[in-house]
Design a protein around this motif. Sequence first.
Motif, short mmCIF file in Angstrom:
data_model
loop_
_atom_site.label_atom_id
_atom_site.label_comp_id
_atom_site.label_asym_id
_atom_site.label_seq_id
_atom_site.Cartn_x
_atom_site.Cartn_y
_atom_site.Cartn_z
N ARG A 133 0.60 -0.22 -55.92
CA ARG A 133 -0.03 1.00 -56.22
C ARG A 133 -1.07 1.05 -55.27
O ARG A 133 -1.48 2.27 -54.79
N GLY A 134 -1.64 -0.09 -54.70
CA GLY A 134 -2.63 0.18 -53.76
C GLY A 134 -2.35 0.67 -52.38
O GLY A 134 -2.78 1.64 -51.75
N CYS A 135 -0.90 0.54 -52.05
CA CYS A 135 -0.25 0.92 -50.88
C CYS A 135 -0.16 2.45 -51.15
O CYS A 135 -0.26 3.22 -50.06
N LEU A 136 0.45 2.74 -52.26
CA LEU A 136 0.80 4.13 -52.41
C LEU A 136 -0.41 5.05 -52.34
O LEU A 136 -0.49 6.29 -51.50
N GLU A 137 -1.44 4.47 -52.92
CA GLU A 137 -2.83 5.31 -52.99
C GLU A 137 -3.44 5.27 -51.32
O GLU A 137 -4.26 6.32 -51.26
N ALA A 138 -3.03 4.23 -50.64
CA ALA A 138 -3.55 4.19 -49.37
C ALA A 138 -2.86 4.95 -48.36
O ALA A 138 -3.22 4.98 -47.11
N GLY A 139 -1.78 5.73 -48.99
CA GLY A 139 -1.05 6.71 -48.05
C GLY A 139 0.27 6.08 -47.37
O GLY A 139 0.73 6.70 -46.38
N ALA A 140 0.90 5.10 -47.92
CA ALA A 140 1.90 4.63 -47.53
C ALA A 140 3.22 5.70 -47.56
O ALA A 140 3.11 6.27 -48.66
N HIS A 141 4.00 5.74 -46.68
CA HIS A 141 5.30 6.72 -46.82
C HIS A 141 5.92 6.44 -47.57
O HIS A 141 6.65 6.99 -48.35
N ALA A 142 6.21 5.23 -47.72
CA ALA A 142 7.18 4.36 -48.49
C ALA A 142 6.74 3.00 -48.80
O ALA A 142 5.99 2.16 -47.82
N VAL A 143 7.04 2.34 -49.83
CA VAL A 143 6.40 0.67 -50.01
C VAL A 143 7.99 0.30 -50.49
O VAL A 143 8.75 0.63 -51.14
N GLN A 144 8.34 -0.86 -49.58
CA GLN A 144 9.50 -1.76 -49.68
C GLN A 144 9.45 -2.80 -50.18
O GLN A 144 8.54 -3.91 -49.94
N LEU A 145 10.06 -3.38 -51.48
CA LEU A 145 10.04 -4.71 -52.01
C LEU A 145 10.94 -5.44 -51.50
O LEU A 145 11.93 -5.19 -51.04
N ASP A 146 10.61 -6.51 -50.44
CA ASP A 146 11.49 -7.42 -49.97
C ASP A 146 12.00 -8.51 -51.22
O ASP A 146 11.37 -9.34 -51.86
N PHE A 147 13.52 -8.23 -51.41
CA PHE A 147 14.23 -9.06 -52.43
C PHE A 147 15.36 -9.78 -51.91
O PHE A 147 16.47 -9.72 -52.26
N THR A 148 15.00 -10.55 -50.97
CA THR A 148 16.06 -11.26 -50.21
C THR A 148 16.63 -12.52 -51.22
O THR A 148 17.46 -13.14 -51.21
N GLU A 149 15.87 -13.23 -52.12
CA GLU A 149 16.01 -13.78 -53.08
C GLU A 149 17.18 -13.31 -54.13
O GLU A 149 17.80 -13.99 -54.85
N GLY A 150 17.62 -12.07 -54.07
CA GLY A 150 18.61 -11.41 -54.92
C GLY A 150 19.94 -11.99 -54.54
O GLY A 150 20.51 -12.53 -55.42
N ARG A 151 20.26 -11.95 -53.45
CA ARG A 151 21.66 -12.44 -52.96
C ARG A 151 21.56 -14.03 -53.24
O ARG A 151 22.68 -14.70 -53.67
N LEU A 152 20.62 -14.57 -52.74
CA LEU A 152 20.22 -16.14 -52.92
C LEU A 152 20.46 -16.71 -54.29
O LEU A 152 20.96 -17.74 -54.41
N SER A 153 20.11 -15.71 -55.34
CA SER A 153 20.25 -16.02 -56.79
C SER A 153 21.75 -16.56 -57.11
O SER A 153 21.68 -17.39 -58.29
N LEU A 154 22.27 -15.74 -56.52
CA LEU A 154 24.05 -15.95 -56.81
C LEU A 154 24.50 -17.40 -56.34
O LEU A 154 25.59 -17.86 -56.98
N LYS A 155 23.83 -17.80 -55.28
CA LYS A 155 24.31 -19.38 -54.70
C LYS A 155 23.48 -20.20 -55.78
O LYS A 155 24.37 -21.32 -56.03
N LEU A 156 22.48 -20.02 -56.16
CA LEU A 156 21.59 -20.92 -57.21
C LEU A 156 22.44 -20.87 -58.41
O LEU A 156 22.20 -21.78 -59.10
N ASP A 157 22.84 -19.85 -58.92
CA ASP A 157 23.35 -19.64 -60.23
C ASP A 157 24.45 -18.59 -60.29
O ASP A 157 24.19 -17.37 -60.36
N PRO A 158 25.77 -18.89 -59.79
CA PRO A 158 26.89 -18.11 -59.78
C PRO A 158 27.08 -17.45 -61.04
O PRO A 158 27.72 -16.40 -61.03
#
Length: 323
Positions: A133-158
């Motif tokens: 929210r702080g980024c949106l209110e500060a005028g970000a064009h877009a805010v990107q959540l880095d979710f690299t652990e998503g694909r990794l999670s399938l290696k940790l828990d198939p």
Amino acid sequence: MELAARQAEAVADTITHLEGTGSPVLVDGEQSKPSFATYPIAGLAGLSPGGAVIPFADGHTRQLPCLTSGPFRYATRAERYLRQARGHTGLPVKQAVIAPSALSLLYPADGIDGYPRKAFLDDLVDEAEADIRGCLEAGAHAVQLDFTEGRLSLKLDPSGGLLDDFVELNNRVLERFGQEERARIGVHTCPGGDLDSTHSLDVDYAGLLPALFRLRAGNFYVQLAGEPDQERVLSLIGDALRPGVRVFVGVTDPIDPRVETAEQVRDRVLAAARHIPVDQLGTCDDCGFSPFADDTSTSRETAFAKITARVRGTALAAQALGL
């Protein structure tokens, strides 16, 4: 003070070079972050070494710290980096933040006396919302959540149970935003490029993408150029894609030392357009330029050359598509 001055110079230099590529939306290159994942906890008390270990295919590892006490609070918010970047340009700026699912790995398996996991997750959701929210209110064009652990999670828990937990946690945050706000929020997925290696490229995208598109975000940034079978991944995206969201597909590979040509990028965009409606399609770079700030395997010259190819190749594709 010297480090801060060097970081400020690097941000200004990055903005200048990105403007030179013709990119319509800029980023700060994360020049001031200790890493893309750990900026919220830099200098935070109540941490110890020995947290979750992330193994990469070449044998090197990255390790998160471990939380030892609560309540959990961010020490630094991404809004700080955004405001610095916007001070150097009049063009739109996208801001990256770490997904709460990644920071959930800070909590130790054996718990914390007087601070149960539920209380930690409640605090984490509040902090992640405030970060976005702080980024949106500060005028970000877009805010990107880095979710690299998503694909990794399938290696940790198939079984996909951990991935489902990650999606549920991230959605607890995303649900706090309205439809117009979520249109400016996106999620990035990748196999974790670092030091020219990855942590989960061997994990089939087929297990991730349906869950990924359950996230209540308006944009998705999907690593693609480094995939061995891009056509298959595009088909999976097309099958899982829901109306009203936009998918930015990776068209340059930071791990590959060869600089893509604009024509190669054009052809990758046109291939994507056979599976994704053009009004829902965008382009991005794959991950891995230097996510932990100590990767010098890719020069800045190569990075900007790849970004230039992306911008020019996307424009060629737009012309071919009659846009």
